[in-house]
Write a protein that holds these residues in place. Sequence first.
Motif, PDB file in Angstrom:
ATOM      1  N   THR A 133     -12.443  -0.038   1.878  1.00  0.00           N
ATOM      2  CA  THR A 133     -11.996  -1.402   2.162  1.00  0.00           C
ATOM      3  C   THR A 133     -13.111  -2.405   1.886  1.00  0.00           C
ATOM      4  OG1 THR A 133     -10.414  -0.636   3.826  1.00  0.00           O
ATOM      5  CG2 THR A 133     -11.117  -2.941   3.948  1.00  0.00           C
ATOM      6  N   ALA A 134     -14.326  -2.088   2.333  1.00  0.00           N
ATOM      7  CA  ALA A 134     -15.450  -3.004   2.127  1.00  0.00           C
ATOM      8  C   ALA A 134     -15.743  -3.209   0.648  1.00  0.00           C
ATOM      9  CB  ALA A 134     -16.690  -2.478   2.851  1.00  0.00           C
ATOM     10  N   LEU A 135     -15.571  -2.139  -0.138  1.00  0.00           N
ATOM     11  CA  LEU A 135     -15.836  -2.227  -1.573  1.00  0.00           C
ATOM     12  C   LEU A 135     -14.627  -2.736  -2.357  1.00  0.00           C
ATOM     13  CD1 LEU A 135     -17.770   1.131  -2.102  1.00  0.00           C
ATOM     14  CD2 LEU A 135     -18.741  -1.183  -2.090  1.00  0.00           C
ATOM     15  N   GLY A 136     -13.462  -2.783  -1.711  1.00  0.00           N
ATOM     16  CA  GLY A 136     -12.249  -3.218  -2.399  1.00  0.00           C
ATOM     17  C   GLY A 136     -11.788  -2.222  -3.453  1.00  0.00           C
ATOM     18  N   VAL A 137     -11.944  -0.926  -3.176  1.00  0.00           N
ATOM     19  CA  VAL A 137     -11.598   0.096  -4.163  1.00  0.00           C
ATOM     20  C   VAL A 137     -10.568   1.060  -3.599  1.00  0.00           C
ATOM     21  CG1 VAL A 137     -13.840  -0.037  -5.285  1.00  0.00           C
ATOM     22  CG2 VAL A 137     -13.484   1.642  -3.451  1.00  0.00           C
ATOM     23  N   SER A 138      -9.914   1.745  -4.498  1.00  0.00           N
ATOM     24  CA  SER A 138      -8.997   2.823  -4.140  1.00  0.00           C
ATOM     25  C   SER A 138      -9.239   3.969  -5.109  1.00  0.00           C
ATOM     26  CB  SER A 138      -7.542   2.336  -4.198  1.00  0.00           C
ATOM     27  OG  SER A 138      -7.240   1.807  -5.473  1.00  0.00           O
ATOM     28  N   VAL A 139      -8.467   5.035  -4.957  1.00  0.00           N
ATOM     29  CA  VAL A 139      -8.632   6.207  -5.818  1.00  0.00           C
ATOM     30  C   VAL A 139      -8.445   5.807  -7.278  1.00  0.00           C
ATOM     31  CG1 VAL A 139      -7.645   8.435  -6.452  1.00  0.00           C
ATOM     32  CG2 VAL A 139      -7.973   7.859  -4.044  1.00  0.00           C
ATOM     33  N   GLY A 140      -9.390   6.201  -8.118  1.00  0.00           N
ATOM     34  CA  GLY A 140      -9.356   5.886  -9.544  1.00  0.00           C
ATOM     35  C   GLY A 140     -10.257   4.738  -9.940  1.00  0.00           C
TER      36      GLY A 140
END
Length: 207
Positions: free
Chosen positions: A132-139
Motif C-alpha cells: 500500500t505504501a509503495l502503491g504496488v500490486s502483484v506484477g
Amino acid sequence: PAMAMTLAAAIYRTNLDSERLWNQRGPADIVIDGTSFDGSSTDGQPGVPTERELAAAGVPPGTDVVSYLLTQVLVTPSEPPARSTVTMNDELWVAFGDVPIDDPKWASLVELSDGRRPTTDDEMLVSPDVATALGVSVGDAVTLDRPSGTWTVVGIGRWPSNYWRDLMVVPGFDHERVNAPARSYEVLLDLPDATPNAELDEIAARL
C-alpha cells in the motif's frame, strides 16, 4: 559456552507451545535467534553457528539446518512512499531478508495472500502495508535507492505469527550489501522425527 538463545528456550513438538512454533516457524524444532549468538560464524554470517558448534551441542546427524538473513532496516524507495504506519519520512521500516519461502518445506514461514512466493533474485514478496505504501500490486516493479535495485512484486503475504511486522523477502539477496552491524539471522533446526524429547531437552540446554 552457550551458543545462542532459542525462542522460548527450545520448543518441543509435544509440548503446549508446539502448535505456536509451527505457526511461527513451520517444522522447526528449535529456532536460534542469531542476534544473540555468541560463537563464531559460518561463511562470514554473524549469528550462524558452524557445523562443529552444532555438533558440540549434540545436534544429531540428519538434522535439517537452514539459516537466512532477517534484519530490521530502513529501505529507501526511488519514489516517496505514501504516508502510513510503515513509513518514516521517505523510507520504509521493514524486516528485510532472504527467507527461504520458495522451499516447500519452509513455505509456511510466510502466509501468502496474493500471487506466489518469489523464486529468483529479481523477485520480491512484500507485506500488505508495504504494498500500500509503495502503491504496488502483484506484477508491479519496485525500485529502491537503498538497497539499490529493481524487483518485481510476485507475492503479497504476512508473518503468520505477527501480522503487523512488515516485510520484504528477496531470494538470493547479497548479505554483504547490508552493513555488518545491522545484519541478523535466524537459524531453524528440524531434528529427525525419531529424536527423543529428552534429547531435545539436552540439546536445548546447550544452546
